[in-house]
Design a protein around this motif. Structure first.
Motif, short mmCIF file in Angstrom:
data_model
loop_
_atom_site.label_atom_id
_atom_site.label_comp_id
_atom_site.label_asym_id
_atom_site.label_seq_id
_atom_site.Cartn_x
_atom_site.Cartn_y
_atom_site.Cartn_z
N ASN B 189 0.87 -1.17 -0.02
CA ASN B 189 0.05 -0.34 -0.06
C ASN B 189 0.82 1.31 -0.07
OD1 ASN B 189 -2.21 -1.80 0.18
ND2 ASN B 189 -2.67 -1.41 2.06
N ALA B 192 2.32 1.98 -3.23
CA ALA B 192 1.00 2.50 -4.12
C ALA B 192 1.12 4.00 -3.87
CB ALA B 192 -0.07 1.70 -4.00
N ASN B 196 1.53 6.29 -7.08
CA ASN B 196 0.25 6.82 -7.80
C ASN B 196 -0.69 7.08 -6.67
OD1 ASN B 196 -2.06 7.21 -9.29
ND2 ASN B 196 -1.44 5.84 -10.78
N THR B 199 -4.61 6.50 -7.70
CA THR B 199 -5.02 5.11 -7.67
C THR B 199 -5.06 4.21 -6.15
OG1 THR B 199 -4.04 4.80 -9.95
CG2 THR B 199 -4.11 2.72 -8.69
N ALA B 200 -4.27 4.65 -5.43
CA ALA B 200 -4.13 4.15 -4.07
C ALA B 200 -5.48 4.69 -3.45
CB ALA B 200 -3.12 4.58 -3.33
N ALA B 203 -8.34 2.86 -4.45
CA ALA B 203 -8.42 1.54 -3.99
C ALA B 203 -8.58 1.23 -2.65
CB ALA B 203 -6.90 0.54 -4.32
N ILE B 205 -7.04 2.99 -0.18
CA ILE B 205 -5.96 3.40 0.92
C ILE B 205 -6.25 4.67 1.31
CG2 ILE B 205 -3.40 3.30 1.03
CD1 ILE B 205 -3.20 1.08 -1.08
#
Lengths: 369, 331, 513
Positions: B189, B192, B196, B199-200, B203, B205
């Motif tokens: 995580n 990520a 980016n 994107t994280a 997702a 995070i």
């Protein structure tokens, strides 16, 4: 939906007037001064009014002090001016230290190797040219790789500082006056060859004048010339720059050459005029402080005059006060740091608007459009 | 052979502050924060340890008995706490207030050096010594206590067992960091987030939390480097400016090891070796050359930086969002 | 329509962005075990509608039911929890991580982190539906279609049973498309609900069981794919021709101005964007370029403007003496130096055509700042130009010193067009010149373009609104998938026929006659 939203909501501001922005910054400065005052009160039991009047005294108390102040401001302002065109282009030149040292080294070399061999005015010119070249080369190397391969210029320029520092250290040992002292002493002390002229009976006046001229030059360069305009466009949007036919790579390299060259001039002044000697700490870390000065002044050379004044005033003032209060002179750096933190933090309130949950429904929809 | 062992063991001692600093900075940079305040943080870590150790040393000097546990824990906790505060300050400015990372970091370094020199200078005055230094010999004795004696041990003992506990801690932290980054969910995580954040975020995070935690843990790790320097390497002698440019060297090391803590272990020894190479120059040679040796770490770092950007291999690059503030609504 | 097996029901969904209504009381059902094609032109609101299912946007009005239960989808995570997974056009993947790492990113099921186990699960998903994914492969080593596969597996891995794909074939080769479709059919047979957003009719016919059509934000209708045909779908998609009363003066003395021959262009990923395109644009005429977006319009204009690397072919500028001059291989500056007065209104107004943080007068300077022999810029001329543009085009702005990003979309466009036509061009390229503009601003832009045409400028007008194209253009070039699929006279052109050309792949030969 509403109960799922966070308590506060941030919206990027686009409409703050520059006047309002400066008011926010002014408030931040005041707040930091109050904070520094209270801190000093807590540490040294000195009341803030006494602190600031002592600071004022420390900076402006005598003619000599004023000149020292001016000389320091020139040094910091010069480097701030130097890094500015690169920053404006969003190229993080953190290498002012190194570029300045490169210029200083070249100046020293000329003074030592050519001192007494050529007439002084010619020597000054040779010193200047080599300093400018050395600084420019030091700036160009990272720029070349950034333009060509996209090498990260922040880290590159940072590393170049220490390459320059060690190079200077090397030559200091080579040129040291007494073996093992790691000190080259005052260059050409007897002949004063290569010492830049003292004008108007004031040793630092030359620095002040040259830096003032450079400041005005940079202000005009950025605002009124085609180059300055190109820097602006490249910094704002490389796509637009290409759309109107600007060669982005060339602009990056050209601007870093300029940036390095001005650092070189600062090195020339520091060795040729201010110190007449070369040490690795010649720049007093101003190369880094310059980064902050330039950024906090929104890359405006005229505002940098004030910013560098503020930082030098705090730093030197606090050092002076500290010694009289039997505090340590590094107290100045602490206060400088605090002022910087306040100024850095206040940019948030200039760039963002904080909206609390209640009235945000409308705004949060708008942002999606 | 003996000379080599001696050289290596000194290189390792020299490498430990750098290793702490670079492991800390790797963790920080993996979250996308380029913390140029590391030199300041290491400095603050060192002086805070000194502040914690100072009264203990005075009690020992006065003949009081102080438990070794307290001697270890008090400076250690002081150091960790102060470094944590520095990390929090950095995060507050760059993550919460989204300030420019370069400027914030440099301001932290200014502040940190000032802080260190101020308290260093003040303590020197308090201790009333003539030399411009604080001496914490007894504290240092405990910090640098090792399994094997530096001077008498055989080659193996000298090479592997002659260091204080912080040295081993540095390696343990680096290995752990490498493991976490590579093998765990948290590490994934974190990577990520640094690569980016949008994107994280998508997702699920919590980007800001990761940035805060990574940066603060990184700061504390780096702070330990300062602590090791003063209480072990420098035998408990603090003098203003003695720490030198190790903080910047630690940042160079991050690049040199291409953001991999495990590589940083070996790389820091190389840097440490380069740093002390000058002491092993045969007498009679021009001493100036040692300055060129000291330049070597920076030069090789630059070369690594250039080559990695030229080859453009994606996983040997800085984290893609390094230096950029993340604002969700801007994606 | 209220079947019991509806996985999703959307009722009266309305979404507005500022004054633009993106979705207007849309009513849509999605069934399990069915592939639904959501068909519509650009800007018809397909993606917006689906974004409300996947938690990117929240509807202003209306209800969403999942398995007959009303839900509020306020974030992508909640969408996931309801089993909705959407594959966006722009992939959300971390380049330096492997496929497996990307797939499990952000998941925390409380169990031990085990990439090997995850990889096994990924493999079993792949086997089940016929994907080919190497879990250990890094994203940056993957082709576009592989990345898309990873996105799909990512969604399935999280247990989605309602799958939305936003124009999934736009980036794929025909072979890759076939493979994707085979996989989608497998998923349908597995009982999942699949929605594919598209504007390609043949894909609708190929893959879908049912088709729902949106037009200008409104739901037009839905039907079984088997029971309809391309003509009916086109009709519903483009609607009846609407008279807009845009002026179309007759061209005066048209002569060839730009001759494009066999132009082929690839993008940075090596995908062919323009394939063997040839046409002529005449002076004093408007050449309208029709086509679904992403069919090479951007590349075509940028090639002419010297901003795009051309693989092969030629672009000739015919000067006043009738001599051709090659433009391929020249950058904007050298084109200007050749004496070619070329103006370009790009699609990306604030990212390319203008600098948002600069004020009007500085933006005027973008084109003219090089004028004059001194090192200094002339600020007066652009300032004056800015004032003229503001007055003549009635740009509403506090002053010419206002940063353009603060202006509304219509005013931004007026500034951009105003600047571009101020340099007395002989060629004017415009991309989506009226996108996002209100009616009045749109007509101002049409008038400006017509005025240029009357002065003998060769205008190339890329547009998405067919009604406008049909009324404004003297000639219409239709692009489809980077190829020319039609080149017809603007007067008397039939909207449906143009619509068919836009959606037909590789049908260039028959339509050209």
């Amino acid at each position: 939906m509403k109960n799922k939203e966070p308590l506060v909501h941030l919206v990027k501001r686009s409409d703050i007037s520059s006047g309002k922005a400066w008011i926010i910054r002014g408030i931040a400065i005041l707040a930091s001064l109050v904070f520094c005052g209270l801190l000093t009160l807590a540490i040294a039991k000195v009341n803030p009014i006494k602190l600031y009047s002592a600071m004022f005294e420390g900076n402006f108390g005598s003619k000599r002090r004023i000149w020292v102040l001016l000389s320091n401001i020139s040094a910091l302002l010069g480097l701030s001016i130097a890094v500015t065109p690169a920053f404006k282009m969003r190229c993080w030149n953190l290498g002012a230290e190194g570029q300045c040292l490169a210029g200083a080294l070249a100046t020293t070399a000329c003074m030592i190797l050519l001192g007494g061999k050529v007439a002084n005015p010619l020597l000054w010119a040779i010193m200047l040219v080599s300093a400018v070249l050395a600084g420019a080369i030091w700036g160009f190397i990272p720029a070349f790789f950034k333009a060509r391969y996209g090498t990260n210029e922040t880290l590159f320029t940072l590393m170049m500082n220490y390459v320059a520092t060690q190079l200077v250290a090397y030559f200091i040992v080579i040129w040291e006056t007494t073996k093992g002292s790691a000190n080259i002493g005052v260059i050409n002390q007897r002949t004063e060859a290569g010492w830049l002229p003292v004008i108007g009976g004031q040793r630092y006046l030359l620095n002040v004048l040259i830096i003032a001229a450079l400041t005005i030059f940079m202000f005009i360069y950025l605002k009124y010339t085609k180059h300055g305009y190109e820097i602006d466009v490249v910094g704002e949007s490389e796509k637009t720059a290409r759309y109107i036919g600007i060669n982005v790579r060339n602009v990056i390299m050209r601007t870093m050459l300029l940036s390095g060259a001005i650092c070189g001039v600062c090195g020339w002044l520091l060795v040729g005029s201010t110190n007449h000697t070369l040490t690795t700490s010649l720049t007093s870390g101003y190369g880094f402080t310059a980064v902050m000065v330039s950024w906090l002044s929104r890359f405006d050379p005229l505002i940098m005059i004030f910013s560098s004044f503020l930082l030098i005033f705090m730093n030197k003032g606090a050092s002076e006060v500290a010694s009289s209060l039997s505090l340590n002179e590094s107290y100045g750096d602490i206060l400088t740091g605090i002022v910087l933190f306040f100024l850095i933090g206040c940019e948030f309130f200039i760039n963002y608007r904080v909206i609390f949950r209640k009235k945000n429904a409308e705004v949060s929809e708008k942002k999606e459009a | 052979m003996n000379a080599l062992i001696a050289f290596l063991s000194r290189a390792i001692v020299q490498s430990i502050p750098l290793l702490f600093g670079s492991t800390g900075e790797i963790l920080t940079e993996k979250s996308g924060n380029l913390n140029l305040g590391i030199p300041g943080i290491m400095y603050v870590g060192a002086i805070s340890g000194v502040i914690g150790a100072f009264p203990l040393q005075q009690r020992i000097t006065a003949g009081e008995a102080v438990s070794p546990f307290a001697v270890i824990m008090i400076p250690l906790l002081c150091c960790l706490f102060a470094s944590l505060l520095m990390g929090l300050l950095y995060c507050f400015l760059t993550v919460t207030l989204k300030a420019n990372q370069n400027v914030t970091g440099l301001a932290m370094t200014t502040f940190g050096l000032g802080f260190g020199n101020f308290f260093g200078g003040s303590l020197i005055k308090l201790s009333g010594s003539n030399a411009p230094a604080i001496v914490l010999t007894d504290i240092s004795l405990i910090y640098s206590r090792s399994i094997a004696d530096k001077n008498t041990a055989g080659p193996i003992g000298k090479l592997f067992f002659s260091y204080g506990f912080l040295a081993y801690l540095a390696i343990i932290i680096a290995v752990t960091a490498a493991y976490i980054l590579k093998k765990t969910r948290i590490g994934l995580n974190l990577r990520a987030v640094g690569e980016n954040p949008a994107t994280a975020d998508a997702a699920g995070i919590n980007v800001n939390r990761y940035k805060y935690v990574a940066t603060c843990v990184g700061s504390m790790t780096a702070g330990l480097g300062g602590l090791f320097y003063v209480l072990d390497y420098a035998s408990g002698v603090w003098s203003n400016g003695g720490f030198g440019d190790r903080g910047w060297l630690a940042i160079a090391l991050v690049i040199f090891s291409l953001w991999r803590p495990a590589v940083a272990i070996g790389a820091s020894i190389v840097f440490g070796g380069l740093f002390i190479l000058n002491a092993f120059i045969p007498s009679g040679t021009n001493l100036a050359i040692k300055e060129i040796y000291k330049m070597a770490p920076y030069v090789v770092t630059i070369i690594v930086l250039i080559i990695s950007s030229m080859r453009n291999k994606k996983d040997k690059q800085p984290p893609a969002s390094l230096g950029l503030a993340y604002f969700r609504e801007e994606r | 329509m209220d079947g019991t097996n509806a996985a999703v029901k959307m009722r009266n969904i309305t979404k507005t962005f500022g004054s633009v209504v993106a979705n207007d009381k849309v009513w849509l059902d999605i069934y399990k075990g069915e592939i639904l094609a959501l068909l519509g032109e650009n800007g018809s609101g397909k993606t917006t509608l689906m974004n409300m299912l996947s938690g990117i946007y929240f509807p202003d009005e209306g209800q969403i039911f999942i398995n007959d239960e009303e839900v509020k989808i306020t974030s992508p995570k909640i969408a996931f929890d309801h089993g909705i997974g959407m594959i966006h056009q722009h992939f959300k993947l971390v380049d330096v991580l492997t496929a497996a790492e990307n797939i499990v990113l952000g998941l925390n099921d409380g169990s031990k982190f085990d990439l090997k186990k995850a990889s096994e699960k990924i493999r079993s998903i792949c086997e089940m539906y016929g994907f080919e994914v190497d879990p250990a492969q890094k994203i940056y080593d993957m082709s576009v279609s592989q990345k898309q596969t990873v996105e799909i597996v990512k969604v399935l891995y999280r247990g989605a049973d309602i799958l939305i794909l936003d124009e999934p074939t736009a980036v794929l080769t025909p072979q890759e498309t076939d493979r994707l479709f085979a996989v989608l059919r497998n998923m349908r047979d597995d009982g999942k609900a699949v929605v594919i957003i598209t504007h390609k009719l043949h894909e609708v016919e190929d893959i879908s069981d049912r088709v729902a059509i949106l037009r200008k934000g409104q739901f037009v209708g839905d039907m079984k794919t088997k029971e309809t045909n391309a003509a009916e779908m086109t009709n519903m998609m483009v609607g009846h021709a609407v008279s807009l009363n845009i002026e179309r003066p007759d061209p005066v003395d048209p002569k060839p101005r730009i001759e494009v021959k066999n132009l082929t262009v690839r993008d940075v990923d090596g995908i062919v964007k323009l394939n063997d395109v040839s046409f002529t644009a005449n002076s004093g005429e408007i050449l309208g370029i029709a086509g679904i977006s992403g069919c090479g319009q951007k590349e075509l204009l940028e090639s002419i403007a010297g901003l795009q690397k051309v693989e092969s072919g030629s672009i000739a500028y015919i000067n006043d003496k009738g001599e051709p001059e090659e433009l391929v291989g020249k950058d904007p500056l050298s084109i200007q130096a050749m004496g070619v007065a070329l103006s370009f209104v790009p699609e990306d107004r604030l990212g390319m055509g203008l600098v948002g943080n600069m004020n009007l007068s500085d933006n005027m300077m973008l084109r003219s700042y090089r004028r004059g022999k001194t090192a200094f810029t002339d600020r007066r001329a652009p300032h004056k130009l800015a004032e003229n543009v503001v007055n003549e085009l009635s740009v509403s702005t506090p002053s010419v010193e206002t940063p353009v990003r603060r202006l509304s979309g219509g005013n931004v466009q007026k500034v951009l067009v105003g600047r571009e036509i101020a340099s007395a061009p002989t060629v004017l390229l415009t991309a989506y010149a009226v996108r996002g503009l209100d009616i009045n601003s749109s007509y101002t832009i049409y008038d400006l373009i017509n005025k240029e045409k009357k002065q003998g400028v060769a205008v190339i007008y890329v547009g998405e609104d067919l009604d406008v194209l049909l009324e404004l253009s003297d000639k219409i070039l239709v692009l489809c998938g980077g190829r020319v699929s039609g080149y017809i006279e603007g007067r008397g052109a039939d909207k449906r026929k143009v619509g068919m050309m836009m959606t037909k792949l590789g049908g260039a030969a028959e339509d050209e006659e």
